[in-house]
Design a protein around this motif. Sequence first.
Motif, PDB file in Angstrom:
ATOM      1  N   SER A 132      15.757   3.137  -5.707  1.00  0.00           N
ATOM      2  CA  SER A 132      15.174   2.267  -6.734  1.00  0.00           C
ATOM      3  C   SER A 132      14.275   3.068  -7.665  1.00  0.00           C
ATOM      4  O   SER A 132      14.291   2.877  -8.890  1.00  0.00           O
ATOM      5  CB  SER A 132      14.371   1.139  -6.073  1.00  0.00           C
ATOM      6  N   GLY A 133      13.494   3.972  -7.084  1.00  0.00           N
ATOM      7  CA  GLY A 133      12.624   4.810  -7.903  1.00  0.00           C
ATOM      8  C   GLY A 133      13.412   5.726  -8.816  1.00  0.00           C
ATOM      9  O   GLY A 133      13.051   5.931  -9.987  1.00  0.00           O
ATOM     10  N   SER A 134      14.509   6.284  -8.305  1.00  0.00           N
ATOM     11  CA  SER A 134      15.356   7.157  -9.114  1.00  0.00           C
ATOM     12  C   SER A 134      15.971   6.384 -10.280  1.00  0.00           C
ATOM     13  O   SER A 134      16.033   6.882 -11.415  1.00  0.00           O
ATOM     14  CB  SER A 134      16.457   7.757  -8.232  1.00  0.00           C
ATOM     15  N   TRP A 135      16.424   5.167 -10.003  1.00  0.00           N
ATOM     16  CA  TRP A 135      16.975   4.307 -11.062  1.00  0.00           C
ATOM     17  C   TRP A 135      15.931   4.063 -12.143  1.00  0.00           C
ATOM     18  O   TRP A 135      16.222   4.147 -13.339  1.00  0.00           O
ATOM     19  CB  TRP A 135      17.417   2.981 -10.446  1.00  0.00           C
ATOM     20  N   TRP A 136      14.704   3.785 -11.734  1.00  0.00           N
ATOM     21  CA  TRP A 136      13.638   3.478 -12.693  1.00  0.00           C
ATOM     22  C   TRP A 136      13.293   4.693 -13.548  1.00  0.00           C
ATOM     23  O   TRP A 136      13.089   4.571 -14.769  1.00  0.00           O
ATOM     24  CB  TRP A 136      12.406   2.995 -11.935  1.00  0.00           C
ATOM     25  N   LEU A 137      13.246   5.872 -12.940  1.00  0.00           N
ATOM     26  CA  LEU A 137      12.924   7.076 -13.703  1.00  0.00           C
ATOM     27  C   LEU A 137      13.959   7.335 -14.792  1.00  0.00           C
ATOM     28  O   LEU A 137      13.630   7.843 -15.865  1.00  0.00           O
ATOM     29  CB  LEU A 137      12.843   8.287 -12.773  1.00  0.00           C
ATOM     30  N   ALA A 138      15.205   6.990 -14.520  1.00  0.00           N
ATOM     31  CA  ALA A 138      16.272   7.235 -15.489  1.00  0.00           C
ATOM     32  C   ALA A 138      16.258   6.233 -16.637  1.00  0.00           C
ATOM     33  O   ALA A 138      16.773   6.523 -17.725  1.00  0.00           O
ATOM     34  CB  ALA A 138      17.632   7.195 -14.790  1.00  0.00           C
ATOM     35  N   SER A 182       0.824  -1.207   0.000  1.00  0.00           N
ATOM     36  CA  SER A 182       0.000   0.000   0.000  1.00  0.00           C
ATOM     37  C   SER A 182       0.859   1.258   0.000  1.00  0.00           C
ATOM     38  O   SER A 182       0.521   2.259  -0.644  1.00  0.00           O
ATOM     39  CB  SER A 182      -0.944   0.001   1.208  1.00  0.00           C
ATOM     40  N   VAL A 183       1.988   1.208   0.699  1.00  0.00           N
ATOM     41  CA  VAL A 183       2.890   2.358   0.738  1.00  0.00           C
ATOM     42  C   VAL A 183       3.684   2.470  -0.558  1.00  0.00           C
ATOM     43  O   VAL A 183       3.786   3.552  -1.151  1.00  0.00           O
ATOM     44  CB  VAL A 183       3.850   2.259   1.941  1.00  0.00           C
ATOM     45  N   ILE A 184       4.257   1.357  -1.009  1.00  0.00           N
ATOM     46  CA  ILE A 184       5.113   1.386  -2.196  1.00  0.00           C
ATOM     47  C   ILE A 184       4.317   1.795  -3.435  1.00  0.00           C
ATOM     48  O   ILE A 184       4.820   2.515  -4.304  1.00  0.00           O
ATOM     49  CB  ILE A 184       5.797   0.024  -2.418  1.00  0.00           C
ATOM     50  N   GLU A 185       3.076   1.350  -3.541  1.00  0.00           N
ATOM     51  CA  GLU A 185       2.250   1.737  -4.683  1.00  0.00           C
ATOM     52  C   GLU A 185       2.063   3.247  -4.740  1.00  0.00           C
ATOM     53  O   GLU A 185       2.095   3.842  -5.827  1.00  0.00           O
ATOM     54  CB  GLU A 185       0.886   1.045  -4.607  1.00  0.00           C
ATOM     55  N   VAL A 186       1.871   3.865  -3.588  1.00  0.00           N
ATOM     56  CA  VAL A 186       1.704   5.321  -3.553  1.00  0.00           C
ATOM     57  C   VAL A 186       2.999   6.017  -3.979  1.00  0.00           C
ATOM     58  O   VAL A 186       2.985   6.951  -4.786  1.00  0.00           O
ATOM     59  CB  VAL A 186       1.286   5.787  -2.145  1.00  0.00           C
ATOM     60  N   VAL A 187       4.122   5.561  -3.446  1.00  0.00           N
ATOM     61  CA  VAL A 187       5.405   6.195  -3.751  1.00  0.00           C
ATOM     62  C   VAL A 187       5.756   6.046  -5.229  1.00  0.00           C
ATOM     63  O   VAL A 187       6.108   7.026  -5.903  1.00  0.00           O
ATOM     64  CB  VAL A 187       6.522   5.596  -2.873  1.00  0.00           C
ATOM     65  N   VAL A 188       5.666   4.825  -5.742  1.00  0.00           N
ATOM     66  CA  VAL A 188       5.993   4.591  -7.153  1.00  0.00           C
ATOM     67  C   VAL A 188       4.999   5.322  -8.054  1.00  0.00           C
ATOM     68  O   VAL A 188       5.381   5.885  -9.092  1.00  0.00           O
ATOM     69  CB  VAL A 188       6.008   3.083  -7.467  1.00  0.00           C
ATOM     70  N   MET A 229      11.356  -1.276 -17.163  1.00  0.00           N
ATOM     71  CA  MET A 229      10.327  -2.233 -16.766  1.00  0.00           C
ATOM     72  C   MET A 229       9.054  -1.465 -16.442  1.00  0.00           C
ATOM     73  O   MET A 229       9.065  -0.234 -16.337  1.00  0.00           O
ATOM     74  CB  MET A 229      10.780  -3.044 -15.554  1.00  0.00           C
ATOM     75  N   SER A 230       7.972  -2.195 -16.291  1.00  0.00           N
ATOM     76  CA  SER A 230       6.701  -1.547 -16.004  1.00  0.00           C
ATOM     77  C   SER A 230       6.665  -1.024 -14.570  1.00  0.00           C
ATOM     78  O   SER A 230       7.435  -1.464 -13.709  1.00  0.00           O
ATOM     79  CB  SER A 230       5.543  -2.525 -16.213  1.00  0.00           C
ATOM     80  N   ARG A 231       5.774  -0.091 -14.353  1.00  0.00           N
ATOM     81  CA  ARG A 231       5.563   0.442 -13.004  1.00  0.00           C
ATOM     82  C   ARG A 231       5.152  -0.670 -12.042  1.00  0.00           C
ATOM     83  O   ARG A 231       5.600  -0.711 -10.890  1.00  0.00           O
ATOM     84  CB  ARG A 231       4.482   1.521 -13.097  1.00  0.00           C
ATOM     85  N   GLU A 232       4.319  -1.593 -12.519  1.00  0.00           N
ATOM     86  CA  GLU A 232       3.855  -2.695 -11.680  1.00  0.00           C
ATOM     87  C   GLU A 232       5.009  -3.618 -11.297  1.00  0.00           C
ATOM     88  O   GLU A 232       5.088  -4.085 -10.154  1.00  0.00           O
ATOM     89  CB  GLU A 232       2.765  -3.488 -12.406  1.00  0.00           C
ATOM     90  N   LYS A 233       5.907  -3.894 -12.259  1.00  0.00           N
ATOM     91  CA  LYS A 233       7.048  -4.769 -11.982  1.00  0.00           C
ATOM     92  C   LYS A 233       7.985  -4.117 -10.977  1.00  0.00           C
ATOM     93  O   LYS A 233       8.497  -4.789 -10.059  1.00  0.00           O
ATOM     94  CB  LYS A 233       7.798  -5.071 -13.281  1.00  0.00           C
ATOM     95  N   LEU A 234       8.222  -2.818 -11.132  1.00  0.00           N
ATOM     96  CA  LEU A 234       9.074  -2.110 -10.179  1.00  0.00           C
ATOM     97  C   LEU A 234       8.476  -2.180  -8.777  1.00  0.00           C
ATOM     98  O   LEU A 234       9.186  -2.433  -7.799  1.00  0.00           O
ATOM     99  CB  LEU A 234       9.239  -0.650 -10.593  1.00  0.00           C
ATOM    100  N   THR A 235       7.170  -1.962  -8.681  1.00  0.00           N
ATOM    101  CA  THR A 235       6.499  -2.024  -7.383  1.00  0.00           C
ATOM    102  C   THR A 235       6.695  -3.386  -6.739  1.00  0.00           C
ATOM    103  O   THR A 235       7.005  -3.493  -5.543  1.00  0.00           O
ATOM    104  CB  THR A 235       4.992  -1.739  -7.552  1.00  0.00           C
ATOM    105  N   GLU A 236       6.546  -4.434  -7.530  1.00  0.00           N
ATOM    106  CA  GLU A 236       6.711  -5.798  -7.020  1.00  0.00           C
ATOM    107  C   GLU A 236       8.131  -6.027  -6.508  1.00  0.00           C
ATOM    108  O   GLU A 236       8.333  -6.602  -5.427  1.00  0.00           O
ATOM    109  CB  GLU A 236       6.386  -6.795  -8.129  1.00  0.00           C
ATOM    110  N   ILE A 237       9.124  -5.572  -7.267  1.00  0.00           N
ATOM    111  CA  ILE A 237      10.526  -5.770  -6.884  1.00  0.00           C
ATOM    112  C   ILE A 237      10.847  -5.023  -5.594  1.00  0.00           C
ATOM    113  O   ILE A 237      11.504  -5.557  -4.686  1.00  0.00           O
ATOM    114  CB  ILE A 237      11.457  -5.310  -8.021  1.00  0.00           C
ATOM    115  N   ILE A 238      10.382  -3.779  -5.495  1.00  0.00           N
ATOM    116  CA  ILE A 238      10.659  -2.993  -4.290  1.00  0.00           C
ATOM    117  C   ILE A 238       9.962  -3.613  -3.079  1.00  0.00           C
ATOM    118  O   ILE A 238      10.548  -3.713  -1.993  1.00  0.00           O
ATOM    119  CB  ILE A 238      10.221  -1.532  -4.477  1.00  0.00           C
ATOM    120  N   CYS A 239       8.718  -4.039  -3.256  1.00  0.00           N
ATOM    121  CA  CYS A 239       7.994  -4.669  -2.146  1.00  0.00           C
ATOM    122  C   CYS A 239       8.728  -5.908  -1.648  1.00  0.00           C
ATOM    123  O   CYS A 239       8.880  -6.109  -0.428  1.00  0.00           O
ATOM    124  CB  CYS A 239       6.579  -5.050  -2.583  1.00  0.00           C
TER     125      CYS A 239
END
Length: 239
Positions: free
Chosen positions: A180-186, A109-115, A190-200
Amino acid sequence: MTEEAHAQLGPDEQAPDGRRLRWTEHRVRRRAAFVVAGTLAIDTYGPEASAEQIAETAGVSRTVLYRYFRDREDLRQAIADEAVAAVVASVLPKLQLSADSTPRQAIRSVIEVVVGWLAEHPNMYHFLRDRRSGSALEAVESTVADQVAALLKMFLMFFGIDAAKAEPGAYGIVGFVESSGSWWLARRSMSREKLTEIICDGVWYLLDGTARAANVHVGYDDPLPLEAFGQQGTDQEDS
């Protein structure tokens, strides 16, 4: 009278009948509206959005805009403060747990909001990151980390784990999420959903590893023992 001319007048000149408070409230509302326009301009034009672009977004002239701010730095700091408040306000409610909350639900719930915020406001993220010397991004990180630390302390104490590990652990988790979010923005590789899963998963592994090191086993999908902890706290107060 135009707004530009009106803004140049003092409160006594604008309100000879003494309605100073009304004028002050008007200025506060107008300044707040210009700050919101500033956040929209940065989202649209990028971290270096000019005063002219902010004024255009607000529908006023640059001269009128600066009647409500001391200078460029005051304007940009106000925009940063607004963005920080918005991020914190969106994240903190997700840190409130219920009796049915599981680690997976709480983390996701937290990571989804942040990403989600990063995906929707990349320019604002870079604006805040560029202003690290002004403590803008640190304000988000420290506020969220303090809340995470409070939760970690609660559960670590319940499981008999040294609560002193909670604060550095919380800041480590928040730093991991932000990096992790900064890396993804650059890269956007991968998809936003995949990033969320990896961070979680990464956050869970950190928490689970800490618990297992103390011979404590908590299921990723098991309800958190909130009631038991509350009872323990009551017993400690009575003793």
